[in-house]
Write a protein that holds these residues in place. Structure first.
Motif: not given
Lengths: 270, 506
Positions: A90, A92-95, B399-400, B500
């Motif tokens: 995924s 996994s960008l910081l939204p 993930d973050h 988000f």
């Protein structure tokens, strides 16, 4: 850099991963050895659950190493770090950050002494390189899956890593987008000649991108089953690849191996 | 423009405006009409049913103070409250004018005193005073026609109401609806007439309860009292003028026995009146529904921010450290379910202990009672934000966290660049619940704390123990509900802005 290091740019020695469970230790991986020379693109292929992602996360430092060692460019790794660029399945960008800021977060960490202007140029350069020239300030939720993964790739490359770790980066994309991004990865690899370890279970993807395909046997205690030396000439083009004499041979070898493993799996299950 | 409006309404959750905009711009009219009917028609039907049921019940249910107020009566009481607010506004501005005139007089009188003491000529000031006095006299008389005008309107409305009541009385008398005694004869009322049956009395009472020409009636009182104040001011100034005149006369005649005494006594009198006009008159308003609403909203916003100020940092700490979470959990679980009625009592005692006697807070808004209700709101509502923040912080996407690890972010950056931003949607969910709970709790805390907001007003009305008060309480219930819904809409919009994804539960 000594020749030895160049030849053993990524060196996995007797790598093991054991998870303690209530029923005793569960050995995912035992004495796994792999050496990747500098600039080589290696694909790890195998059925799900064979531990290929475990290897990748261990190299990334995100997963602890039970036994053995991983060294990159002659240094044994100790935890995660920006010297190994990681692209996850995924994006996994910081939204809460725009495409630009997502890349900038890493860039300002890796280039602490660069001027603001220099950093901006780096971020813009890599976003342009992945084809996101017009979407600098879009938020992740405004981007398509493919575009998000492009940002993920730009973020990894912008850190100027020593090597790239790609964990099924195109697994969640549709066929067309997948092709586009495969082309992008091939292009970036041709430009930067970064040593790359990529986990995939797509045979065509592995053949299109890699210099070597490492086929893994089923877990637990997965090991290297076969290694395919993919000597198809670069730069590769999807269409001309089909005309290459060994293409079907290679493809058959990969598929046969995977089928065998599949059969074994069924056999063990039965 | 069109798309912007649509986006706005979707962002605020007021989605029922969207088909209207589409219809106005001529986009698939048929479909939009169906959509509008669905979004507005169904609620309209439900509302109509609600009011019909209420209207029916109001004829059947007897409360301890009389019949249950009907929707129309409650509406008329709402209008009366609004009328009172408007007349209070008039009173406020008139009182302000009056105060300005008093200050002018006071300045001139003081100025003249100074001139006299320095032995300078006072003629210009005398002239100014004369002018101001005659102007003020004129002004005071201007209220007489105003009072008459509004009194006439009020009387006319009262007369019409009386006539309507007489008509009802006659209607029932003609129909022979009397309250019968055991022998079947009508009972005789105190006024000597036969007593009407209960249903007739109910209808008369219902009519009687409606207040007519409320605004005009209030204005009559306001203008009369303002006129009275002007006259009393004029009276005082005239007294000062009189004694000033006498002082001058005394100064011009040659001293004789008792002269000094006369001068001193005259001066005392003059000074007494001068002191009176020097005293500022605080306008003591009765307050109106708008004032109560304002104070309630300010209180709940204060309590909300106080809750956020405490709960968010604490929630972050709890979310970051399982040890602290485990340590605080028993306290949180114990205090969370406590009723505002219990909290407010403790708050009152504590705050009154801190700001006691001369230290008691005397601000326009910042009073002890304001703190009582505001802090109670915070105490009861902070828990939702606390637990949501803790949840958000402790459940950051792996993930973050991986991103943070790969970038080798330090502790500070990890918290402020990864963990807190990713917890923001949770925090806002908590804040939305906090504001909702706070608004609900506010009414009861204001009742107990006697902070002059909506809760206090409801309590006052309840103490009045009349059908009218019951209707006023019902008006307040609608006001409270509507404001609560608006506050929730605002929080919903904020929640949507920081989320988000696009999924936020309305």
């Amino acid at each position: 850099m000594s020749n030895y290091v160049k030849e053993h740019y990524l060196d996995l020695v007797n790598l093991s991963k054991v998870y303690p469970t209530k029923k005793g230790p569960f050995v995912v991986l035992e004495n796994f050895n792999l050496t990747v020379p500098e600039g080589e693109f290696v694909c790890l292929i195998g059925h799900s659950g064979c531990g290929k992602s475990t290897i990748l996360t261990m190299v990334a430092g995100l997963n602890s190493i039970s036994n053995g060692s991983v060294s990159v460019a002659g240094h044994e790794i100790d935890g995660p770090g920006p010297d190994r660029g990681v692209v996850f399945q995924s994006p996994s960008l910081l939204p809460w950050l725009s495409a630009y800021d997502n890349v900038m977060l890493g860039v300002s960490k890796v280039y602490p002494h660069a001027s603001k202007k220099e950093r901006e140029d780096i971020v813009k350069h890599y976003l342009n390189a992945v084809g996101l020239g017009g979407a600098f300030h879009k938020m992740p939720k405004e981007l398509s899956q493919g575009m998000r993964q492009r940002v993920g790739i730009a973020r990894a490359f912008a850190l100027k890593p020593k090597m790239m770790l790609l964990d099924e980066p195109l697994g969640m994309l549709d066929a067309l987008t997948k092709h586009e991004l495969q082309d992008l990865i091939a292009k970036l690899h041709a430009e930067h000649k970064l040593t790359t370890l990529m986990v995939t279970h797509d045979v065509d993807e592995a053949l299109y991108l890699s210099d070597r395909v490492v086929m893994m046997t089923n877990g637990p205690k997965a090991k290297v089953g076969q290694i395919l030396l993919n000597d198809m000439p670069r730069p590769r083009e999807r269409v001309s690849l089909l005309e290459y004499p060994n293409y079907y041979k290679y493809r058959e070898q990969l598929i046969t191996f995977l089928e065998e493993q599949e059969l074994k799996k069924k056999h063990t299950a039965a | 423009m069109k798309q912007k409006l649509i986006n706005f309404f979707e962002a605020t959750g007021l989605t029922w405006f969207v088909p209207i905009i589409r219809l106005v711009t001529g986009e698939e009219p048929k479909e939009q009409c169906t959509e509008i009917f669905k979004m507005l028609g169904y609620p309209a039907i439900a509302l109509a049913l609600f009011f019909m049921t209420w209207g029916y019940l109001s004829t059947k249910i007897k409360t301890s103070v009389g019949a249950l107020p009907s929707p129309t009566y409650v509406w008329s009481q709402g209008e009366a409250m609004w009328a009172t607010h408007n007349s209070e506004t008039v009173r406020k501005s008139e009182a302000g004018e009056l105060e300005k005139v008093r200050i002018k007089f006071n300045t001139l009188v003081t100025e003249r005193r100074t001139l006299e003491e320095n032995g300078k000529a006072t003629e210009p000031v005398d002239k100014k005073l004369d002018k101001l006095l005659s102007e003020t006299k004129e002004k005071a008389e201007l209220y007489t026609p105003l009072v008459e005008k509004y009194a006439t309107i009020k009387e006319k409305a009262e007369k019409e109401k009386a006539e309507e009541i007489t008509a009802i009385r006659e209607k029932f008398t003609k129909a022979g609806k009397f309250d019968l005694d055991d022998s079947g004869k009508p009972k005789i009322d105190v006024d000597g007439n036969p007593q009407l049956a209960e249903e007739a009395l109910d209808e008369i009472n219902y009519k009687q309860n409606f207040r007519v020409a409320v605004y005009e009636g209030n204005l009559v009182r306001v203008y009369k009292s303002i006129q009275g104040s002007y006259r009393s001011l004029i009276n005082k100034v005239e007294k000062i003028e009189k004694y000033t005149q006498i002082a001058r006369e005394l100064a011009s005649v040659s001293p004789s026995t008792g002269h000094d005494k006369k001068v001193a006594s005259n001066n005392r009198k003059r000074q007494a009146f001068e002191k009176q006009i020097a005293k500022p008159n605080d306008y003591q308003g009765n307050g109106s529904i708008v004032d109560y609403i304002k104070l309630s909203i300010i209180t709940v916003v204060f309590g909300f921010f106080l809750a956020a100020f405490v709960a968010i940092p604490l929630g972050i700490v709890c979310g970051l450290s399982p040890a602290i979470m485990t340590a605080l959990n028993p306290l949180i679980q114990t205090f969370r379910p406590v009723s505002p009625l219990a909290w407010v009592l403790i708050t009152i005692q504590v705050i009154d202990g801190i700001f006691v006697g001369d230290n008691a807070l005397q601000g326009d808004i910042l009073k002890n009672t304001f703190l009582h209700s505001g802090i109670t709101v915070a105490l009861c509502s902070l828990w939702a934000t606390l637990s949501n923040t803790a949840l958000g912080v402790s459940s950051v996407d792996q993930d973050h966290l991986n991103v943070a690890q790969v970038l080798k972010l330090n502790w500070f950056d990890r918290i402020f660049k990864i963990i807190i931003p990713s917890a923001i949607p949770y925090i806002f969910t908590g804040l939305r619940i906090t504001l909702g709970v706070g608004w609900m709790v506010l009414i009861v805390s204001e009742m107990m704390a006697t902070s002059r907001g909506l809760g206090w007003f409801i309590d006052q009305e309840y103490q009045n123990n009349k059908v009218e008060s019951l209707a006023n309480i019902m008006v307040c219930i609608f006001i409270i509900g509507i404001i609560g819904a608006i506050l929730d809409r605002i929080m919903f919009t904020l929640q949507k802005l920081v989320s988000f994804s696009d999924e936020v539960s309305a």
